[in-house]
Every structure is written in C-alpha cells, then in structure tokens.
Design a protein around this motif. Sequence first.
Motif, PDB file in Angstrom:
ATOM      1  N   ASP A 136      46.010  68.780  58.893  1.00 47.97           N
ATOM      2  CA  ASP A 136      46.956  68.047  58.056  1.00 47.97           C
ATOM      3  C   ASP A 136      47.236  68.886  56.811  1.00 47.97           C
ATOM      4  O   ASP A 136      46.336  69.135  56.011  1.00 47.97           O
ATOM      5  CB  ASP A 136      46.369  66.687  57.673  1.00 47.97           C
ATOM      6  N   ALA A 137      48.475  69.305  56.660  1.00 48.78           N
ATOM      7  CA  ALA A 137      48.820  70.178  55.537  1.00 48.78           C
ATOM      8  C   ALA A 137      48.508  69.520  54.194  1.00 48.78           C
ATOM      9  O   ALA A 137      48.168  70.193  53.224  1.00 48.78           O
ATOM     10  CB  ALA A 137      50.298  70.559  55.607  1.00 48.78           C
ATOM     11  N   ALA A 138      48.600  68.193  54.154  1.00 48.87           N
ATOM     12  CA  ALA A 138      48.377  67.479  52.897  1.00 48.87           C
ATOM     13  C   ALA A 138      46.902  67.493  52.495  1.00 48.87           C
ATOM     14  O   ALA A 138      46.579  67.329  51.317  1.00 48.87           O
ATOM     15  CB  ALA A 138      48.867  66.041  53.019  1.00 48.87           C
ATOM     16  N   THR A 139      46.018  67.643  53.450  1.00 49.40           N
ATOM     17  CA  THR A 139      44.585  67.600  53.141  1.00 49.40           C
ATOM     18  C   THR A 139      43.877  68.946  53.337  1.00 49.40           C
ATOM     19  O   THR A 139      42.672  69.037  53.132  1.00 49.40           O
ATOM     20  CB  THR A 139      43.873  66.548  54.025  1.00 49.40           C
ATOM     21  N   SER A 140      44.624  69.961  53.739  1.00 47.96           N
ATOM     22  CA  SER A 140      43.997  71.267  53.969  1.00 47.96           C
ATOM     23  C   SER A 140      43.374  71.823  52.690  1.00 47.96           C
ATOM     24  O   SER A 140      42.363  72.535  52.743  1.00 47.96           O
ATOM     25  CB  SER A 140      45.018  72.258  54.533  1.00 47.96           C
ATOM     26  N   LEU A 141      43.969  71.480  51.540  1.00 45.39           N
ATOM     27  CA  LEU A 141      43.414  71.945  50.273  1.00 45.39           C
ATOM     28  C   LEU A 141      42.050  71.302  50.014  1.00 45.39           C
ATOM     29  O   LEU A 141      41.188  71.907  49.366  1.00 45.39           O
ATOM     30  CB  LEU A 141      44.370  71.630  49.120  1.00 45.39           C
ATOM     31  N   ILE A 142      41.865  70.089  50.513  1.00 42.04           N
ATOM     32  CA  ILE A 142      40.570  69.421  50.349  1.00 42.04           C
ATOM     33  C   ILE A 142      39.477  70.192  51.085  1.00 42.04           C
ATOM     34  O   ILE A 142      38.365  70.356  50.578  1.00 42.04           O
ATOM     35  CB  ILE A 142      40.638  67.967  50.849  1.00 42.04           C
ATOM     36  N   LEU A 143      39.798  70.678  52.291  1.00 43.42           N
ATOM     37  CA  LEU A 143      38.816  71.457  53.051  1.00 43.42           C
ATOM     38  C   LEU A 143      38.440  72.726  52.300  1.00 43.42           C
ATOM     39  O   LEU A 143      37.258  73.085  52.205  1.00 43.42           O
ATOM     40  CB  LEU A 143      39.369  71.804  54.432  1.00 43.42           C
ATOM     41  N   LEU A 144      39.439  73.407  51.753  1.00 41.00           N
ATOM     42  CA  LEU A 144      39.160  74.603  50.954  1.00 41.00           C
ATOM     43  C   LEU A 144      38.301  74.240  49.747  1.00 41.00           C
ATOM     44  O   LEU A 144      37.336  74.954  49.423  1.00 41.00           O
ATOM     45  CB  LEU A 144      40.472  75.246  50.492  1.00 41.00           C
ATOM     46  N   THR A 145      38.621  73.121  49.117  1.00 41.04           N
ATOM     47  CA  THR A 145      37.864  72.687  47.943  1.00 41.04           C
ATOM     48  C   THR A 145      36.415  72.392  48.294  1.00 41.04           C
ATOM     49  O   THR A 145      35.502  72.689  47.522  1.00 41.04           O
ATOM     50  CB  THR A 145      38.508  71.437  47.323  1.00 41.04           C
ATOM     51  N   ILE A 146      36.183  71.805  49.468  1.00 39.96           N
ATOM     52  CA  ILE A 146      34.816  71.513  49.902  1.00 39.96           C
ATOM     53  C   ILE A 146      33.993  72.797  49.953  1.00 39.96           C
ATOM     54  O   ILE A 146      32.869  72.853  49.440  1.00 39.96           O
ATOM     55  CB  ILE A 146      34.820  70.805  51.271  1.00 39.96           C
ATOM     56  N   PHE A 147      34.563  73.830  50.570  1.00 39.52           N
ATOM     57  CA  PHE A 147      33.840  75.099  50.659  1.00 39.52           C
ATOM     58  C   PHE A 147      33.611  75.704  49.283  1.00 39.52           C
ATOM     59  O   PHE A 147      32.487  76.115  48.949  1.00 39.52           O
ATOM     60  CB  PHE A 147      34.613  76.085  51.537  1.00 39.52           C
ATOM     61  N   VAL A 148      34.670  75.764  48.478  1.00 42.70           N
ATOM     62  CA  VAL A 148      34.556  76.390  47.155  1.00 42.70           C
ATOM     63  C   VAL A 148      33.574  75.620  46.278  1.00 42.70           C
ATOM     64  O   VAL A 148      32.751  76.215  45.567  1.00 42.70           O
ATOM     65  CB  VAL A 148      35.936  76.470  46.477  1.00 42.70           C
ATOM     66  N   ALA A 149      33.633  74.293  46.329  1.00 48.34           N
ATOM     67  CA  ALA A 149      32.739  73.478  45.507  1.00 48.34           C
ATOM     68  C   ALA A 149      31.282  73.635  45.943  1.00 48.34           C
ATOM     69  O   ALA A 149      30.372  73.621  45.107  1.00 48.34           O
ATOM     70  CB  ALA A 149      33.161  72.008  45.563  1.00 48.34           C
ATOM     71  N   ILE A 150      31.053  73.773  47.250  1.00 48.70           N
ATOM     72  CA  ILE A 150      29.687  74.014  47.733  1.00 48.70           C
ATOM     73  C   ILE A 150      29.175  75.349  47.217  1.00 48.70           C
ATOM     74  O   ILE A 150      28.033  75.463  46.751  1.00 48.70           O
ATOM     75  CB  ILE A 150      29.633  73.966  49.274  1.00 48.70           C
ATOM     76  N   TRP A 151      30.017  76.375  47.304  1.00 48.58           N
ATOM     77  CA  TRP A 151      29.608  77.690  46.788  1.00 48.58           C
ATOM     78  C   TRP A 151      29.369  77.645  45.288  1.00 48.58           C
ATOM     79  O   TRP A 151      28.414  78.231  44.785  1.00 48.58           O
ATOM     80  CB  TRP A 151      30.672  78.731  47.132  1.00 48.58           C
ATOM     81  N   ALA A 152      30.250  76.931  44.563  1.00 49.60           N
ATOM     82  CA  ALA A 152      30.079  76.791  43.117  1.00 49.60           C
ATOM     83  C   ALA A 152      28.802  76.019  42.801  1.00 49.60           C
ATOM     84  O   ALA A 152      28.066  76.358  41.868  1.00 49.60           O
ATOM     85  CB  ALA A 152      31.288  76.074  42.513  1.00 49.60           C
ATOM     86  N   ASN A 153      28.532  75.002  43.606  1.00 54.81           N
ATOM     87  CA  ASN A 153      27.317  74.207  43.421  1.00 54.81           C
ATOM     88  C   ASN A 153      26.069  75.073  43.611  1.00 54.81           C
ATOM     89  O   ASN A 153      25.129  75.004  42.815  1.00 54.81           O
ATOM     90  CB  ASN A 153      27.322  73.050  44.414  1.00 54.81           C
ATOM     91  N   ASP A 154      26.079  75.896  44.658  1.00 56.54           N
ATOM     92  CA  ASP A 154      24.939  76.784  44.910  1.00 56.54           C
ATOM     93  C   ASP A 154      24.733  77.767  43.755  1.00 56.54           C
ATOM     94  O   ASP A 154      23.606  77.998  43.317  1.00 56.54           O
ATOM     95  CB  ASP A 154      25.152  77.560  46.213  1.00 56.54           C
ATOM     96  N   THR A 155      25.853  78.338  43.294  1.00 54.92           N
ATOM     97  CA  THR A 155      25.774  79.319  42.204  1.00 54.92           C
ATOM     98  C   THR A 155      25.307  78.666  40.911  1.00 54.92           C
ATOM     99  O   THR A 155      24.423  79.189  40.218  1.00 54.92           O
ATOM    100  CB  THR A 155      27.139  79.990  41.990  1.00 54.92           C
ATOM    101  N   GLY A 156      25.919  77.527  40.578  1.00 50.91           N
ATOM    102  CA  GLY A 156      25.534  76.824  39.361  1.00 50.91           C
ATOM    103  C   GLY A 156      24.090  76.363  39.393  1.00 50.91           C
ATOM    104  O   GLY A 156      23.378  76.446  38.385  1.00 50.91           O
ATOM    105  N   ALA A 157      23.644  75.892  40.553  1.00 49.57           N
ATOM    106  CA  ALA A 157      22.262  75.435  40.691  1.00 49.57           C
ATOM    107  C   ALA A 157      21.290  76.598  40.534  1.00 49.57           C
ATOM    108  O   ALA A 157      20.232  76.456  39.892  1.00 49.57           O
ATOM    109  CB  ALA A 157      22.064  74.768  42.046  1.00 49.57           C
ATOM    110  N   TYR A 158      21.641  77.752  41.116  1.00 50.36           N
ATOM    111  CA  TYR A 158      20.770  78.924  41.006  1.00 50.36           C
ATOM    112  C   TYR A 158      20.669  79.403  39.558  1.00 50.36           C
ATOM    113  O   TYR A 158      19.562  79.661  39.054  1.00 50.36           O
ATOM    114  CB  TYR A 158      21.294  80.050  41.886  1.00 50.36           C
ATOM    115  N   LEU A 159      21.813  79.504  38.879  1.00 48.23           N
ATOM    116  CA  LEU A 159      21.818  80.015  37.505  1.00 48.23           C
ATOM    117  C   LEU A 159      21.088  79.067  36.555  1.00 48.23           C
ATOM    118  O   LEU A 159      20.259  79.491  35.745  1.00 48.23           O
ATOM    119  CB  LEU A 159      23.263  80.224  37.030  1.00 48.23           C
ATOM    120  N   ALA A 160      21.389  77.769  36.683  1.00 44.85           N
ATOM    121  CA  ALA A 160      20.737  76.801  35.798  1.00 44.85           C
ATOM    122  C   ALA A 160      19.257  76.653  36.148  1.00 44.85           C
ATOM    123  O   ALA A 160      18.402  76.561  35.255  1.00 44.85           O
ATOM    124  CB  ALA A 160      21.450  75.448  35.904  1.00 44.85           C
ATOM    125  N   GLY A 161      18.962  76.647  37.437  1.00 42.08           N
ATOM    126  CA  GLY A 161      17.572  76.479  37.849  1.00 42.08           C
ATOM    127  C   GLY A 161      16.693  77.654  37.482  1.00 42.08           C
ATOM    128  O   GLY A 161      15.542  77.474  37.061  1.00 42.08           O
TER     129      GLY A 161
END
Length: 271
Positions: A136-161
């Motif tokens: 669905d073209a309208a929700t494809s950005l959400i899928l990209l966001t899921i991946f990017v947010a997971i990577w950001a979460n991992d990075t932020g958790a590592y740096l803060a932790g």
Amino acid sequence: MSNLVKRAIFGSLYVGLILAALLLREHLIYMVVFGIIAFLATWEWSNLVSTHRLFPLRRISDSIAAVYLFWATHEIADKGVEYSFFLIPYVGYLLYILVRSIYSERQAMPTDLAKVYFGQIYVGLFLSIANIFYTDAATSLILLTIFVAIWANDTGAYLAGSTLGRHKLFPSVSPKKSWEGFFGGLIAAVLSSGLLLGWEQCYLGILISIAATWGDLFESMVKRSVGVKDSGNIIPGHGGILDRIDSLLFTLPAVAFILWVIDTYQHLHLG
C-alpha cells in the motif's frame, strides 16, 4: 579485521539491502531480500530450539514454507483477498506436518511439533505483516519508519546505556540492558518517527521502542535457555539473521494492531 570494523561493514551491508528493498520499489529485489531473511531466520529458529535433530532436510522444508507464506501474503495484499487461494499449499503443508508427526519419534513429537508451528508464526507470519505496509503506497512509509526507528532505538539504547547505564532493565534475561539505555532508545525512536511521519504520529516511536525491546528480550530469553550467545553467524560481527530481526518480529504485529484499532475507532466514531 577487528570486530568493530566487521560490525560496521556488514551492518552497513545489511542496512543497505533493507533500504534498497524498501525504497527502490522493485518487486524482485523486495522478494529476494525478504525471502532470504525469512528462510535464514526460520532455519536459525529451528536450529536454536533443536527441532528436526535427526532430519535436517525438514529444516529446509520448514524454511521454504516460511518463504512461501511471505510470497503468498504479498500477492494477497497486492492483488486482493480473492487471491487467498494462494494459501492453500501452505495450509496443506501445515496439515502434512501434523500427519508426519504421527510417524516421527513419539517422545520428541509433541515438543518438536509445537516448536515448528511457533516458528512459522514467529518468523513466517509476523514477517509477512510487512506486506500489509509495503503493498500500500499510503503505508509504505510506515514500514520504512519501523526499520529506521528500530535502528535508532538500538543506537540510542547503546549510547545511553554504555555511558549512563546504572539500573538493570531485565538482568535475568539480558544483563547488559539498562533503563537508561531503554529511555535513550525510546527518545531516538520517537525522534526518528516524528521526522519521517510527522510529529502527530511520533507516538508510533514509543510503540516501536517498547515492542522492539520486548522482541530483543524474547530472543535473548530463548538463547539464554539453550545456552548460546547468537542465533547464528551468517553476519560477521552481528550473529545471525534472527538476531537482526528479533525486534522487527514483535514490532510489525504491534504497529499493525494499533493502527487497525485506531482506524476502526475512527470509522465507528467519525464515519
């Protein structure tokens, strides 16, 4: 080559393949990349929980089944529910597993059967939810966001932790995780979600961060129960594919469910 260099090189390759599959919008690239992920993750799950110890070819057939499920759900999401008949071979395979279990080792059969079926749900079904967003073209950005947010979460958790971590999040499952790391990851996930989707939807970053953490903790629990550090070694410096997508496998159904609830509520009260 140091482990840090390996992690950087092969981590970048992994991210590059995912971004290519999501951004190029080429059906073949998407199916090949995610098909390989589905196959390897199912194989690693089977190996991790020691299913089919005496029949390794069954691990291959289970992994192929997960790939087929991903392909079938993609076709259904893309072309419509009238193509649900694509699921018939997959359902047939699940029934075959049941019948096959009757003739397998009686002592190991119930446990192995449960592990195989759970692996199909955990990897095959949960990963297939990506197709709902991608087709669905309208929700494809959400899928990209899921991946990017997971990577950001991992990075932020590592740096803060690594810099601030003092209070353990779940020491019996993952001794290195801290509450400081969790909140660092949450902030990073919210910021990345807001930048990609708009700040009115940055709440998804909170959901993604929580689900991603649960996903990582779940796989850590499984690995700890069987006494291994990684699910595999297919990605030098990172472990296995399952180690890379454990957060994704919890996040995809969580985001899909919440968006479905919101959409249903809006239709009932606003439509």
